[in-house]
Design an enzyme around this catalytic site. Structure first.
Site, PDB file in Angstrom:
ATOM      1  N   GLU A 143      38.385  42.985  40.808  1.00 45.34           N
ATOM      2  CA  GLU A 143      38.329  42.828  39.386  1.00 45.34           C
ATOM      3  C   GLU A 143      39.370  44.123  38.879  1.00 45.34           C
ATOM      4  OE1 GLU A 143      37.946  39.814  38.152  1.00 45.34           O
ATOM      5  OE2 GLU A 143      35.707  39.950  38.899  1.00 45.34           O
ATOM      6  N   ASP A 149      44.806  35.122  37.303  1.00 44.18           N
ATOM      7  CA  ASP A 149      44.278  33.775  36.598  1.00 44.18           C
ATOM      8  C   ASP A 149      45.179  32.460  36.664  1.00 44.18           C
ATOM      9  OD1 ASP A 149      42.230  35.529  36.136  1.00 44.18           O
ATOM     10  OD2 ASP A 149      42.154  35.411  33.889  1.00 44.18           O
TER      11      ASP A 149
END
Ligand code: GLA
Length: 419
Positions: free
Chosen positions: A64, A203
């Site tokens: 992340e 993404d």
């Protein structure tokens, strides 16, 4: 156009899954119109047949806030997606209908691309802007119908799925060839420059390149990627805290964290110019020069540097089906995200604590940008149904909030839907 007709197609509740089959995430999914219904809606609005394109959202298993430091990430595309129906125009206008927001816009291409509207239309507009910059012929205009079932603001990349589906639609309609990686980069540019959210490439990339029943390990520097099969004895359960997050400016979250991390990077670069991004820095560098950083920058950098190592270890653990090890790495990643990146929130911490107390849960962590959204949980297949029940009940009693727990499988990337 009869808007009552447009909005008259009600969302249909898909039947609940009786059990949790192999290689499926454990999710109850927001229902969406079928492709045929979306095509019918488009025809009713614009009186021309459409081509349909779909692009998925994603869940990130580990890695992340490493993507914009040229680091490593390990997401999977999910079978929540955005569908864009498209047809050509000749009057230089964009007519776009959002089924989810029940809104319709009509603008000339130039009007649409001149400024942000601070609404859902910025995502398709940003992609049109980036495509035009690239030389894709869009000036005759398009009619668009956009519908999606990726939960909004839940950290499952609804924005990227809209961007990638729009890009696929326009490229498909204009028969313009573009490699997948370039489509991902173009959509990222749309979000960075037009929408104003300084996101990385993860993404959009996994929305383009996802593969069924696989996680995708992406090297965000070279944009090379490898597929890691999701072990069949495990289920991936996604729990939505229902706390919304936003990546666009003004939220004091994503962009601020990124700026703090970049301030730390500049200090490391002043000592070792060969560090191009935090991917190149080590904990030894941080020990030597971290004292020159603000305490916040030091913590952000420590998260990113240690997270890259965790992703590489996690890929190996997944390949060896060592779920215990994978779960440990998820726990370490969550602690780092909460304490060093400081992007968790009380509701997420409750979900993590609950998950870690359930039998059969190998690991749990927040997935996505942070400040709310969803947790991703790795759960033994034979415990998954009990896990879902316990999470739902436990979260409700601790917070008064009904968590949504979704069902999906690791899915393929963007594609045209044959009609
Ligand atoms: C958001 C961004 C991604 C990535 C994640 C955090 O999803 O769009 O680029 O930075 O947050 O890992």
């Amino acid at each position: 156009m009869d808007l009552r007709y447009l909005f008259g197609l009600q969302r249909k509740r898909k039947s609940a899954e009786p059990s949790i089959p192999a290689n499926r995430f454990t999710i109850l999914k927001e229902p969406m119109q079928t492709p045929a219904e979306i095509a019918a809606l488009h025809f009713a609005s614009y009186n021309v047949p459409a081509q349909l394109f779909a692009a998925p959202g994603r869940v990130n298993l580990i890695g992340e806030h490493t993507d914009y430091s040229d680091g490593f990430v390990m997401p999977a595309a999910i079978d929540f997606s955005t569908i864009v129906a498209i047809s050509h125009r000749t009057d230089g206008r964009i007519l776009a209908h959002s089924v989810n927001f029940q809104e319709h816009i009509t603008k000339t291409v130039d009007e649409l691309l001149a400024a942000r509207a601070k609404s859902w239309s910025d995502y398709p507009a940003g992609v049109l802007w980036a495509l035009r910059e690239h030389g894709v012929p869009i000036d005759n205009g398009f009619s668009l119908t956009i519908a999606g079932d990726v939960p909004l603001g839940a950290g499952l990349s609804s924005s990227a799925s809209v961007e990638v589906a729009t890009a696929f639609a326009v490229l498909g309609a204009t028969s313009y060839d573009m490699p997948l990686k370039q489509i991902a980069l173009l959509c990222q540019r749309a979000e960075n420059v037009f929408v104003g959210a300084n996101v990385g490439i993860m993404d959009q990339f996994v929305s383009c390149c996802g593969a069924q029943d696989h996680a995708v390990m992406i090297d965000c520097r070279s944009l090379e990627y490898t597929l890691a099969p999701i072990p069949p004895e495990v289920r991936i359960v996604i729990c939505n805290s229902m706390v919304k997050h936003s990546l666009a400016e003004g939220d004091g979250g994503y962009n601020t964290r990124r700026a703090e991390m970049e301030a730390g990077l500049r200090i490391l670069q002043s000592h070792r110019p060969e560090i191009k991004a935090l991917r190149d820095a080590t904990m030894a560098d941080l020990e030597k020069w971290g004292s020159e950083m603000s305490p916040a920058s030091l913590r952000r950098c420590r998260h990113v540097i240690t997270e890259d190592d965790r992703v590489l270890a996690a890929v190996e653990a997944f390949r060896a089906s060592d779920l215990t090890r994978f779960g440990e790495l998820m726990a370490q990643a969550m602690a780092s995200f909460r304490d060093d990146f400081e992007a968790s929130c009380p509701e997420i911490d409750i979900l993590i604590d609950l998950a870690n107390r359930q039998p059969g849960c190998f690991g749990a962590r927040l997935t996505g940008g942070g400040f709310g959204g969803c947790t991703v949980n790795l759960v033994a297949a034979d415990r998954a149904a009990a896990f879902v029940d316990a999470m739902r009940a436990g979260y409700l009693s601790a917070t008064g909030i009904a968590a949504e727990i979704y069902t999906s499988r690791a899915s393929a990337g963007a594609h045209q839907i044959p009609l």
